[in-house]
Design an enzyme around this catalytic site. Structure first.
Site, PDB file in Angstrom:
ATOM      1  N   LYS A  67      43.266  -5.913  47.851  1.00  0.00           N
ATOM      2  CA  LYS A  67      42.216  -5.021  47.396  1.00  0.00           C
ATOM      3  C   LYS A  67      40.887  -5.736  47.586  1.00  0.00           C
ATOM      4  CE  LYS A  67      41.168  -4.233  42.982  1.00  0.00           C
ATOM      5  NZ  LYS A  67      41.187  -3.652  41.609  1.00  0.00           N
ATOM      6  N   HIS A 138      34.069   3.401  30.701  1.00  0.00           N
ATOM      7  CA  HIS A 138      34.867   4.238  31.599  1.00  0.00           C
ATOM      8  C   HIS A 138      36.357   3.982  31.439  1.00  0.00           C
ATOM      9  CE1 HIS A 138      35.829   6.422  35.285  1.00  0.00           C
ATOM     10  NE2 HIS A 138      36.502   5.366  35.717  1.00  0.00           N
ATOM     11  N   GLN A 139      36.762   2.718  31.401  1.00  0.00           N
ATOM     12  CA  GLN A 139      38.171   2.364  31.370  1.00  0.00           C
ATOM     13  C   GLN A 139      38.839   2.706  30.043  1.00  0.00           C
ATOM     14  OE1 GLN A 139      41.869   1.087  32.246  1.00  0.00           O
ATOM     15  NE2 GLN A 139      40.243   1.157  33.768  1.00  0.00           N
ATOM     16  N   ASN A 160      32.627  -0.241  19.215  1.00  0.00           N
ATOM     17  CA  ASN A 160      31.996  -0.561  20.496  1.00  0.00           C
ATOM     18  C   ASN A 160      30.653  -1.229  20.252  1.00  0.00           C
ATOM     19  OD1 ASN A 160      31.992  -0.435  23.412  1.00  0.00           O
ATOM     20  ND2 ASN A 160      30.350   1.055  23.244  1.00  0.00           N
ATOM     21  N   GLY A 221      39.959  -6.912  29.076  1.00  0.00           N
ATOM     22  CA  GLY A 221      38.635  -7.011  29.665  1.00  0.00           C
ATOM     23  C   GLY A 221      38.293  -8.344  30.283  1.00  0.00           C
ATOM     24  N   ASP A 223      38.591 -11.060  32.796  1.00  0.00           N
ATOM     25  CA  ASP A 223      39.154 -11.295  34.128  1.00  0.00           C
ATOM     26  C   ASP A 223      38.276 -12.217  34.964  1.00  0.00           C
ATOM     27  OD1 ASP A 223      36.988  -9.673  34.534  1.00  0.00           O
ATOM     28  OD2 ASP A 223      38.076  -8.091  35.597  1.00  0.00           O
ATOM     29  N   LYS A 227      34.273 -15.001  30.414  1.00  0.00           N
ATOM     30  CA  LYS A 227      34.447 -13.802  29.601  1.00  0.00           C
ATOM     31  C   LYS A 227      35.365 -14.106  28.419  1.00  0.00           C
ATOM     32  CE  LYS A 227      33.747  -9.837  32.695  1.00  0.00           C
ATOM     33  NZ  LYS A 227      34.424  -8.635  33.262  1.00  0.00           N
TER      34      LYS A 227
END
Length: 322
Positions: A67, A138-139, A160, A221, A223, A227
């Site tokens: 990908k 979005h996810q 959030n 989240g 990756d 993070k």
């Protein structure tokens, strides 16, 4: 070679098909029949974008490819496009010839949600009734829909960084027939049986003290190096599973617990081992289980294969000579 455009993916790949593809490839990884190639990820120095490649080979499923894509943070505000952009390329493992080019944006969302839902099916308590979600981008909507298929949840609670985004997530919950409430992190941790984290944060929001015994967490989240969504000490208290140990320790949620000496690599188990039955998974009601979902190239190849097969069967794949 077959081309499957992004615009046709929604009609070709269901959440159930994505689940089956991801569960199967996780099992193949754990048995040694499939492996991922090293990830390449670079900052372009243009449009603040990150660009890279994820690939692998699944000998059992016959998937070979990669990908290509990344994250363009200004796409939505400047161009009305989603910020994540990707395309999957498949090759014949016997000859090396290209067999397919597949739009990867929706596939990425589907395979990420499928991964967390695989972890919920195999690791969450059977009596889990409250779903907690940290993140409302979005996810998160894909995560909510996929999770709801794995347990008979009674309600959804969420938090959030930008609370003004939560009502849209509530609409998705309502469409599934689930009551929804925006709550504090403290309350989310105290009430949720399953917690999905799906943010792009570089500092933890969910702390160890927030999480009660018996919770299953799907941390989706983190990756990239740096993070972090949950406090590192939480991983020391939990039984930790992942899609791929090498990614978990280097760019997943476990990177911080490893760096602080709180856990070792040996404490992390591929979730495919649970699927294959070579690891017991959850062994008690009070056990905290945590899935560190870093996102591997083989997930993309598996769902892309499913898209191509469906497109050919329905006669909508575009065939070109190469």
């Amino acid at each position: 070679m077959h081309i499957v455009p992004e615009a046709r993916i929604a009609e070709l790949v269901t959440a159930e098909a994505a689940f089956t593809a991801v569960e199967s490839v996780f099992a193949a990884m754990a048995s040694g029949a499939a492996y991922n190639f090293p990830v390449v990820r670079e900052a372009l120095g243009h449009e603040d974008a990150l660009y890279g490649f994820k690939g692998g080979f699944d000998r059992s499923g016959g998937a070979l490819g990669l990908k290509a894509g990344g994250y363009w943070p200004h796409n939505l505000e400047r161009r009305g496009l989603i910020n994540h952009q990707s395309t999957v390329f498949l090759f014949d493992p016997d000859t090396g010839r290209p067999t397919a080019m597949v739009g990867g944006n929706l596939l990425t969302a589907l395979r990420t949600a499928a991964a967390s839902s695989v972890s919920i099916r195999h690791l969450a308590r059977p009596d889990a009734r409250v779903l907690g979600i940290i993140g409302a981008g979005h996810q998160s909507h894909f995560q909510l829909r996929a999770a709801a298929a794995q347990r008979p949840f009674d309600k959804v609670i969420a938090w959030n960084y930008h609370p003004e985004m939560l009502p849209r997530l509530g609409e998705t919950a309502t469409a599934l027939g689930l009551p929804f409430e925006a709550v504090s992190l403290e309350r989310l941790g105290a009430e949720a049986d399953v917690i999905i984290t799906i943010t792009s944060a570089f500092s933890p929001s969910l702390m160890d003290a927030h999480v009660r015994p018996g919770t299953h967490l799907a941390c989706m989240g983190t990756d990239t190096r740096g993070k972090q969504e949950v406090e590192a000490t939480l991983l020391a208290r939990a039984t930790v599973f992942t899609d791929e140990i090498a990614q978990s320790t280097s760019l997943g949620e476990a990177q911080h617990a490893i760096a602080q000496g709180l856990i070792t690599q040996d404490a992390i188990t591929p979730i495919g081992a649970v699927i294959n039955g070579t690891h017991a998974g959850r062994t008690s009601e009070g056990q905290i289980t945590l899935f560190d979902g870093t996102g591997v190239g083989l997930q993309d190849l598996a769902v892309a294969q499913a898209a191509v097969a469906a497109a050919i069967a329905q006669g909508i794949a575009i065939e070109v000579s190469v």
